[in-house]
Design an enzyme around this catalytic site. Structure first.
Site, PDB file in Angstrom:
ATOM      1  N   GLU A 116       0.823  -1.217   0.000  1.00 57.00           N
ATOM      2  CA  GLU A 116       0.000   0.000   0.000  1.00 57.00           C
ATOM      3  C   GLU A 116       0.852   1.260   0.000  1.00 57.00           C
ATOM      4  O   GLU A 116       0.576   2.202  -0.731  1.00 57.00           O
ATOM      5  CB  GLU A 116      -0.950   0.029   1.202  1.00 57.00           C
ATOM      6  CG  GLU A 116      -1.674   1.371   1.256  1.00 57.00           C
ATOM      7  CD  GLU A 116      -2.797   1.464   2.259  1.00 57.00           C
ATOM      8  OE1 GLU A 116      -2.849   0.655   3.179  1.00 57.00           O
ATOM      9  OE2 GLU A 116      -3.619   2.378   2.095  1.00 57.00           O
ATOM     10  N   ASP A 147      -0.946  -5.039   2.877  1.00 59.48           N
ATOM     11  CA  ASP A 147      -1.416  -3.815   3.538  1.00 59.48           C
ATOM     12  C   ASP A 147      -0.793  -3.817   4.930  1.00 59.48           C
ATOM     13  O   ASP A 147      -1.162  -4.637   5.783  1.00 59.48           O
ATOM     14  CB  ASP A 147      -2.946  -3.779   3.630  1.00 59.48           C
ATOM     15  CG  ASP A 147      -3.442  -2.378   3.989  1.00 59.48           C
ATOM     16  OD1 ASP A 147      -2.654  -1.594   4.554  1.00 59.48           O
ATOM     17  OD2 ASP A 147      -4.610  -2.076   3.709  1.00 59.48           O
ATOM     18  N   ILE A 150      -0.904  -1.700   7.504  1.00 60.14           N
ATOM     19  CA  ILE A 150      -1.913  -1.440   8.537  1.00 60.14           C
ATOM     20  C   ILE A 150      -3.206  -1.080   7.819  1.00 60.14           C
ATOM     21  O   ILE A 150      -3.357   0.032   7.301  1.00 60.14           O
ATOM     22  CB  ILE A 150      -1.503  -0.293   9.496  1.00 60.14           C
ATOM     23  CG1 ILE A 150      -0.183  -0.623  10.209  1.00 60.14           C
ATOM     24  CG2 ILE A 150      -2.617  -0.053  10.525  1.00 60.14           C
ATOM     25  CD1 ILE A 150       0.289   0.444  11.197  1.00 60.14           C
ATOM     26  N   ASP A 151      -4.131  -2.032   7.751  1.00 57.74           N
ATOM     27  CA  ASP A 151      -5.464  -1.727   7.223  1.00 57.74           C
ATOM     28  C   ASP A 151      -6.288  -1.241   8.411  1.00 57.74           C
ATOM     29  O   ASP A 151      -6.347  -1.912   9.447  1.00 57.74           O
ATOM     30  CB  ASP A 151      -6.085  -2.978   6.591  1.00 57.74           C
ATOM     31  CG  ASP A 151      -7.429  -2.647   5.963  1.00 57.74           C
ATOM     32  OD1 ASP A 151      -7.551  -1.566   5.361  1.00 57.74           O
ATOM     33  OD2 ASP A 151      -8.360  -3.460   6.096  1.00 57.74           O
ATOM     34  N   THR A 160      -6.046   2.374   9.195  1.00 57.23           N
ATOM     35  CA  THR A 160      -5.080   3.351   9.744  1.00 57.23           C
ATOM     36  C   THR A 160      -5.768   4.389  10.623  1.00 57.23           C
ATOM     37  O   THR A 160      -5.198   4.832  11.629  1.00 57.23           O
ATOM     38  CB  THR A 160      -4.316   4.034   8.591  1.00 57.23           C
ATOM     39  OG1 THR A 160      -3.719   3.031   7.781  1.00 57.23           O
ATOM     40  CG2 THR A 160      -3.208   4.928   9.115  1.00 57.23           C
ATOM     41  N   ASP A 168      -6.417  -4.095   0.139  1.00 58.50           N
ATOM     42  CA  ASP A 168      -7.512  -4.096   1.114  1.00 58.50           C
ATOM     43  C   ASP A 168      -8.254  -5.436   1.123  1.00 58.50           C
ATOM     44  O   ASP A 168      -8.769  -5.852   2.157  1.00 58.50           O
ATOM     45  CB  ASP A 168      -8.546  -3.005   0.779  1.00 58.50           C
ATOM     46  CG  ASP A 168      -8.000  -1.600   0.887  1.00 58.50           C
ATOM     47  OD1 ASP A 168      -7.310  -1.309   1.871  1.00 58.50           O
ATOM     48  OD2 ASP A 168      -8.291  -0.777  -0.011  1.00 58.50           O
TER      49      ASP A 168
HETATM   50  C1  IPD Z   1      -9.215   1.696   4.412  1.00 55.70           C
HETATM   51  C2  IPD Z   1     -10.032   0.810   5.321  1.00 55.70           C
HETATM   52  C3  IPD Z   1     -11.474   1.264   5.349  1.00 55.70           C
HETATM   53  C4  IPD Z   1     -12.089   1.287   3.981  1.00 55.70           C
HETATM   54  C5  IPD Z   1     -11.246   2.155   3.040  1.00 55.70           C
HETATM   55  C6  IPD Z   1      -9.801   1.670   3.029  1.00 55.70           C
HETATM   56  P1  IPD Z   1      -6.663   2.008   5.105  1.00 55.70           P
HETATM   57  O1  IPD Z   1      -7.883   1.240   4.342  1.00 55.70           O
HETATM   58  O2  IPD Z   1      -9.959  -0.523   4.888  1.00 55.70           O
HETATM   59  O3  IPD Z   1     -12.278   0.398   6.124  1.00 55.70           O
HETATM   60  O4  IPD Z   1     -13.394   1.785   4.071  1.00 55.70           O
HETATM   61  O5  IPD Z   1     -11.814   2.022   1.760  1.00 55.70           O
HETATM   62  O6  IPD Z   1      -9.044   2.522   2.197  1.00 55.70           O
HETATM   63  O7  IPD Z   1      -6.573   3.371   4.491  1.00 55.70           O
HETATM   64  O8  IPD Z   1      -7.024   2.071   6.534  1.00 55.70           O
HETATM   65  O9  IPD Z   1      -5.468   1.133   4.843  1.00 55.70           O
END
Ligand code: IPD
Length: 271
Positions: free
Chosen positions: A73, A92, A94-95, A97, A219
């Site tokens: 990412e 990813d 840290i999903d 963030t 994601d």
């Molecule tokens: C996000 C999260 C969030 C989702 C967003 C993503 P990130 O990833 O997964 O739940 O709604 O579409 O971009 O930015 O925390 O790695």
């Protein structure tokens, strides 16, 4: 060219690296959150930990699998030294963030291995709680030794549906319009803030189904496999593969009614 490892071997590598990465994320959060920058919009944050964790994961993959390629990412595509193994890691660091920033216990390291473009192994590790979901293609999805089978709910009106929103205000406006039409037709909606974990929750039935527009490969690569291997249908609209236009994950009985509502409400449309 070296033979491609079995999905189980790729999973073992992913699990080992994800656990160490989660430890780093946890430790860095306990010490202090630093370098909070923004990416696509003012609400799309990245912390020093996102970058450090991704560097750690990529470094570990380079050691163990130097010829493979990596898509991460924060740093984008990182080519392998020789290439040609057919294995690509999708990471990813840290999903979730924003949850990480606020101390909400819903953020995860997500690592998937794709062979010739098909995801064959994946792990999602909640760095805050230590919960871990794994899957191999054809080998099932698991958490803590328990095989996952998804929700048994068959009526959309009884379904608890997870979703998420992008960072771009125009996209959010469209997503909110879709949600306003769907909400009266389901039990309720949940927005936890980490797509990889949402997919795992759908896989174990703590959500009945999940959908979101605008997801990137990192994601949903690992969580999508976990959901699929738990027996869910994971797809876009009209037979399209899951992708940036839309990801729907639902048990077979819920997939068609949810899909048809989302198609009618133009969930894959808008910016
Ligand atoms: C996000 C999260 C969030 C989702 C967003 C993503 P990130 O990833 O997964 O739940 O709604 O579409 O971009 O930015 O925390 O790695």
């Amino acid at each position: 060219m070296r033979p491609v490892p079995e999905p189980d071997e790729l999973l073992a590598i992913a699990v080992k690296i994800a656990r160490a990465a989660a430890e780093t994320a946890r430790r860095m959060r306990a010490e202090a959150i630093t370098e909070v920058d923004t990416k696509s919009t003012a609400t799309d944050v990245v912390t020093a930990a996102d970058r450090a964790v991704e560097r750690q994961v990529v470094g570990a993959l380079r050691e163990l699998r130097p010829q493979d390629t990596v898509l991460g990412e924060e740093y984008g595509p990182a080519g392998g030294r020789g290439g040609g193994t057919g294995v690509r890691w999708v990471v990813d660091p840290i999903d979730g963030t924003v949850n990480y920033l606020y101390g909400l216990p819903q953020y995860a390291v997500s690592i998937a291995a794709a062979v010739d473009g098909v995801v064959v192994a994946g792990v999602v590790h909640n760095a805050a709680t230590g919960e871990e979901w794994t899957a191999t293609r054809g080998g099932g999805a698991y958490r803590a030794g328990r095989r996952l089978v998804g929700s048994a709910t068959t009526r959309l009106s009884q379904a608890l549906v997870g979703t998420g929103f992008g960072y771009d205000p125009a996209r959010r406006r469209h997503q909110a319009a879709v949600l306003a039409r769907l909400l009266p037709e389901v039990r309720d909606i949940r927005r936890f803030g980490a797509a990889a974990l949402d997919l795992c929750m759908a896989a174990e039935g703590t959500l009945d189904a999940y959908y979101e527009k605008g997801l990137n490969p990192w994601d949903h690569a690992a969580g999508g496999l976990v959901a699929e291997e738990a027996g869910l249908v994971v797809a876009g609209l009209d037979g399209a593969p899951p992708g940036p236009e839309l990801v729907i994950a639902a048990p077979p009985a819920l997939f068609a009614p949810l899909h048809d509502r989302l198609a009618a409400y133009d969930a894959a449309g808008g910016p």
